[in-house]
Design a protein around this motif. Structure first.
Motif, mmCIF file in Angstrom:
data_model
loop_
_atom_site.group_PDB
_atom_site.id
_atom_site.type_symbol
_atom_site.label_atom_id
_atom_site.label_comp_id
_atom_site.label_asym_id
_atom_site.label_seq_id
_atom_site.Cartn_x
_atom_site.Cartn_y
_atom_site.Cartn_z
ATOM 1 N N ARG A 49 35.785 43.016 -21.060
ATOM 2 C CA ARG A 49 35.557 43.549 -20.900
ATOM 3 C C ARG A 49 37.239 44.454 -21.105
ATOM 4 O O ARG A 49 37.408 44.540 -19.984
ATOM 5 C CB ARG A 49 34.637 45.097 -19.969
ATOM 6 C CG ARG A 49 33.162 43.993 -20.445
ATOM 7 C CD ARG A 49 32.034 45.044 -19.688
ATOM 8 N NE ARG A 49 31.205 44.947 -19.711
ATOM 9 C CZ ARG A 49 29.622 45.318 -21.032
ATOM 10 N NH1 ARG A 49 30.250 46.399 -20.952
ATOM 11 N NH2 ARG A 49 28.810 44.982 -20.825
ATOM 12 N N VAL A 85 25.601 37.896 -24.040
ATOM 13 C CA VAL A 85 25.753 36.898 -22.411
ATOM 14 C C VAL A 85 23.705 36.454 -23.049
ATOM 15 O O VAL A 85 23.576 37.187 -22.976
ATOM 16 C CB VAL A 85 25.683 37.902 -21.248
ATOM 17 C CG1 VAL A 85 27.314 38.791 -21.042
ATOM 18 C CG2 VAL A 85 24.596 39.188 -21.505
ATOM 19 N N SER A 96 32.840 52.126 -18.412
ATOM 20 C CA SER A 96 32.888 50.433 -18.166
ATOM 21 C C SER A 96 32.496 49.583 -17.162
ATOM 22 O O SER A 96 33.434 49.752 -16.167
ATOM 23 C CB SER A 96 33.528 49.702 -18.502
ATOM 24 O OG SER A 96 34.009 48.415 -19.216
ATOM 25 N N PRO A 97 31.483 49.003 -16.313
ATOM 26 C CA PRO A 97 30.735 48.180 -17.089
ATOM 27 C C PRO A 97 29.954 48.651 -17.745
ATOM 28 O O PRO A 97 28.842 48.478 -18.012
ATOM 29 C CB PRO A 97 30.451 46.646 -16.998
ATOM 30 C CG PRO A 97 31.028 46.888 -15.133
ATOM 31 C CD PRO A 97 32.296 48.005 -15.544
ATOM 32 N N GLN A 121 33.880 33.932 -21.534
ATOM 33 C CA GLN A 121 33.565 35.515 -21.889
ATOM 34 C C GLN A 121 34.847 35.807 -21.752
ATOM 35 O O GLN A 121 35.910 36.682 -20.411
ATOM 36 C CB GLN A 121 32.987 35.462 -20.778
ATOM 37 C CG GLN A 121 32.217 37.091 -20.880
ATOM 38 C CD GLN A 121 30.814 37.226 -19.914
ATOM 39 O OE1 GLN A 121 31.728 36.972 -18.612
ATOM 40 N NE2 GLN A 121 29.890 36.704 -19.546
ATOM 41 N N ARG A 128 30.680 36.049 -13.504
ATOM 42 C CA ARG A 128 30.061 36.333 -15.114
ATOM 43 C C ARG A 128 29.224 37.121 -15.284
ATOM 44 O O ARG A 128 28.093 37.162 -14.499
ATOM 45 C CB ARG A 128 30.274 34.717 -15.485
ATOM 46 C CG ARG A 128 29.756 34.763 -16.997
ATOM 47 C CD ARG A 128 29.594 32.795 -17.163
ATOM 48 N NE ARG A 128 29.105 32.539 -18.418
ATOM 49 C CZ ARG A 128 29.699 33.196 -20.003
ATOM 50 N NH1 ARG A 128 30.983 33.579 -19.608
ATOM 51 N NH2 ARG A 128 28.634 32.747 -20.524
ATOM 52 N N GLU A 129 29.668 37.799 -16.221
ATOM 53 C CA GLU A 129 28.187 38.836 -17.334
ATOM 54 C C GLU A 129 27.111 38.154 -17.578
ATOM 55 O O GLU A 129 27.070 37.376 -18.322
ATOM 56 C CB GLU A 129 29.080 39.351 -18.179
ATOM 57 C CG GLU A 129 28.040 41.681 -18.272
ATOM 58 C CD GLU A 129 29.383 42.102 -19.112
ATOM 59 O OE1 GLU A 129 30.115 42.614 -18.659
ATOM 60 O OE2 GLU A 129 28.364 42.961 -20.221
ATOM 61 N N THR A 130 26.446 38.568 -17.055
ATOM 62 C CA THR A 130 24.698 37.951 -18.020
ATOM 63 C C THR A 130 23.690 38.701 -17.749
ATOM 64 O O THR A 130 24.219 40.387 -17.339
ATOM 65 C CB THR A 130 24.048 36.796 -16.533
ATOM 66 O OG1 THR A 130 24.099 35.673 -17.734
ATOM 67 C CG2 THR A 130 23.939 36.938 -15.660
ATOM 68 N N THR A 131 22.442 38.491 -17.875
ATOM 69 C CA THR A 131 21.264 39.419 -18.398
ATOM 70 C C THR A 131 20.313 38.765 -17.899
ATOM 71 O O THR A 131 20.452 37.504 -17.826
ATOM 72 C CB THR A 131 21.437 40.307 -19.904
ATOM 73 O OG1 THR A 131 20.981 38.822 -20.631
ATOM 74 C CG2 THR A 131 22.309 40.000 -20.318
ATOM 75 N N LEU A 183 21.144 44.143 -16.697
ATOM 76 C CA LEU A 183 22.404 43.240 -16.995
ATOM 77 C C LEU A 183 23.171 42.842 -15.719
ATOM 78 O O LEU A 183 23.077 43.461 -14.572
ATOM 79 C CB LEU A 183 23.776 44.505 -17.145
ATOM 80 C CG LEU A 183 25.474 43.992 -17.341
ATOM 81 C CD1 LEU A 183 25.632 42.945 -18.308
ATOM 82 C CD2 LEU A 183 26.356 45.567 -17.491
#
Lengths: 356, 185
Positions: B64, B105, A132-133, B61, A226-229, A234
């Motif tokens: 993880r 996301v 991860s991640p 969010q 913050r995770e986004t796409t 990713l």
């Protein structure tokens, strides 16, 4: 007292100092010869590319101490703003060095910050980087680079690569284009084992006996923000004013943590941000004690390829117990909504106290 | 937080209730479980007229490698119309429906977690016990009808939860609350 019987050792940076584990292994061999292994990435400039490169097996046992990396990405939207005149004439701010190609393109960075790597030896297949991640860490966390204060970066502990075992490298890029590049592992070949066979166990200074190969590098990666796409890639975005929690993957055995590296000092500075605005607190989910009452600016906590210590050591190595996690509270105390830290990663480096 | 720890290790609670001190290994377990909890709160303030139909009331969010337990939601309507007699008084949640869902996301809905036809008060102003996995957004959705008055009404939402590691979640995750609609039983 040094265990090596190799004559006069003249260190260019002071006395040669190996870890007790490395010395204990090396003392079982008669001859020790420097070792350099170049592994090209094989990247060809395609989008979202991933390559698997396996080093050829070596006829001798090897101790790997560190690495040098070279990995350039092509400039993208987040690269330096470059104003060109007369094709290759460039106006820069603050004396920045800008390498241009015909037409005024700028190279986004050559220190491996945005080329990612996962490593495992083909005997144990134990990956060095946590899944991860992104199941990889920036190359800049593995090695130093040209033009920086530290061209070589040491691993937290020497890695024992047995004779005849290959190293598998998975190189990848997300949203950037990269062509070529390489990692050069640096270490020592161990020749003529005493007793005609490689040691299976070694004795440590405290009298304990541990298996050879029981120390595996551990790289825990946390994305910043913050995770986004974006277009299926990713990405991590850390906007001004944001406050985000991040956690390492739980460890499957005790880990001795030594230092932290990151890959975003240069890019954030180039985008006009103040790296002191990126601040963190750390704690251990298995043992909550306050490590810092207030947040700590990034340069005090972690190294970067642009610094003398690409992986800044902790005041003292820390044992993270099996099953526990490090918790990272991240805050961006910047006040400019247009300056966003993107694709930043923090890499906590240590050594797993269990292996084969 | 103590209640969560007791839920995850009821033998510790039983021992304390009996008046006996915790043994060393029990103290270590209590401390480990306590350390595995991180309180978090989040929410939003949105104009009611901008929230007609489906609206995101709260989004978090989930990091993880961790789980998030939602423990309580609070939602009320506030009238900010200048000169209104009940200005800034906190009133009941809007009429309509509410539910929780996962979003990946980028905002793409990935999985609905609670019944999409649940009346709003059951979800919006209630104790809760829902566990969300890491790596996704936990999102509270409201599906509201128009307010009686046209302007100046805001919907304020606060969600209280705990981020917990596997030491807690594995022990109590199966006790998630199930909300059932009257008449659907």
């Amino acid at each position: 007292m040094p265990l090596l019987n190799s004559g006069q050792i003249i260190g260019h940076y002071g006395e040669a100092r190996w870890t007790p584990y490395a010395e204990a292994i090396a003392s079982h061999y008669v001859n020790h010869v420097p070792f350099y292994l170049n592994v090209p990435t094989g990247l060809t400039g395609a989008a979202d590319e991933e390559t698997v490169v396996v080093s050829r097996p070596w006829k001798y046992d090897v101790l790997i101490f560190g690495a040098y990396v070279k990995g350039c990405i092509e400039g993208d939207d987040e690269a330096d703003m470059v104003i060109t005149e007369d094709s290759d004439q460039v106006i820069t701010e603050d004396g920045d060095d800008v390498i241009t190609e015909a037409g005024g393109g700028s190279i986004g960075g050559c220190d491996g910050q945005q080329i990612f790597l996962q490593v495992a030896d083909r005997r144990s297949l134990l990956p060095w980087v946590t899944a991860s991640p992104i199941n990889a860490a920036p190359m800049s966390a593995f090695g130093g680079s040209d033009g920086r204060a530290m061209p070589l970066l040491k691993l937290p502990e020497a890695f024992f690569l047995p004779a005849g075992v290959e190293l598998q490298h998975n190189f990848s890029v997300f949203g950037n284009l990269a062509t070529g590049g390489s990692i050069d592992w640096v270490g020592v070949q161990l020749i003529n084992p005493i007793g005609q066979q490689s040691p299976k166990e070694v004795e440590m200074p405290d009298g304990s006996t541990i298996p050879v190969g029981s120390r595996i590098p551990w790289f825990a990666v946390i994305g910043i923000g913050r995770e986004t796409t974006l277009s299926g890639d990713l990405r991590f975005r850390f906007a001004a004013g944001a406050r985000v929690l991040g956690y390492t993957q739980p460890v499957d055995c005790d880990v001795e943590i030594h230092d932290i590296s990151c890959n975003f000092f240069l890019s954030y500075d180039n985008d006009g941000g103040n790296i002191d605005d990126i601040q963190f607190t750390l704690s251990d989910t298995g043992n909550r004690r306050v490590w810092s009452q207030n947040t700590t600016p990034a340069p005090a906590l972690m190294g970067d390829t642009t610094k003398a210590y690409p992986a800044l050591p902790w005041p003292k190595p820390y044992i993270l117990k099996k099953g526990d996690q490090l918790e990272l509270t991240m805050t961006n105390q910047g006040d400019n909504a247009d300056i966003i830290l993107t694709n930043g990663y923090l890499i906590i480096r240590g050594v797993k106290l269990c292996g084969l | 937080m103590r209640e969560i720890v007791w839920s995850a290790a009821p033998q510790l609670w039983a021992r304390v209730q009996s008046g006996s001190p915790l043994r060393e290994e029990e103290e270590a377990l209590y401390y480990k479980l306590w350390s595995d909890i991180k309180p978090v709160k989040y929410g939003s303030t949105i104009l009611w007229t901008a929230a007609l139909g489906l609206a995101n009331l709260a989004r978090y969010q989930v990091p993880r490698n961790l789980s998030h337990i939602v423990l309580r939601t609070e939602c009320y309507v506030v009238n900010e119309t200048a000169g209104a007699a009940n200005r800034q008084a906190r009133l009941a949640p809007p009429r309509g429906l509410a539910y929780w869902q996962y979003e990946r996301v980028g905002g793409t809905p990935a999985q609905i977690v609670t019944d999409i036809f649940m009346p709003a008060p059951v979800i919006l102003n209630a104790e809760e016990f829902l566990v969300f996995s890491g790596g996704n957004d936990a999102v509270l959705i409201g599906n509201f009808t128009a307010p009686a008055a046209d302007t100046g009404w805001y919907i304020e939402t606060v969600v209280y939860g705990y981020n917990c590691g596997s030491a807690i979640t594995d022990r109590i995750g199966s006790n998630q609350a199930i909300a059932q609609i009257t008449g659907n039983i």
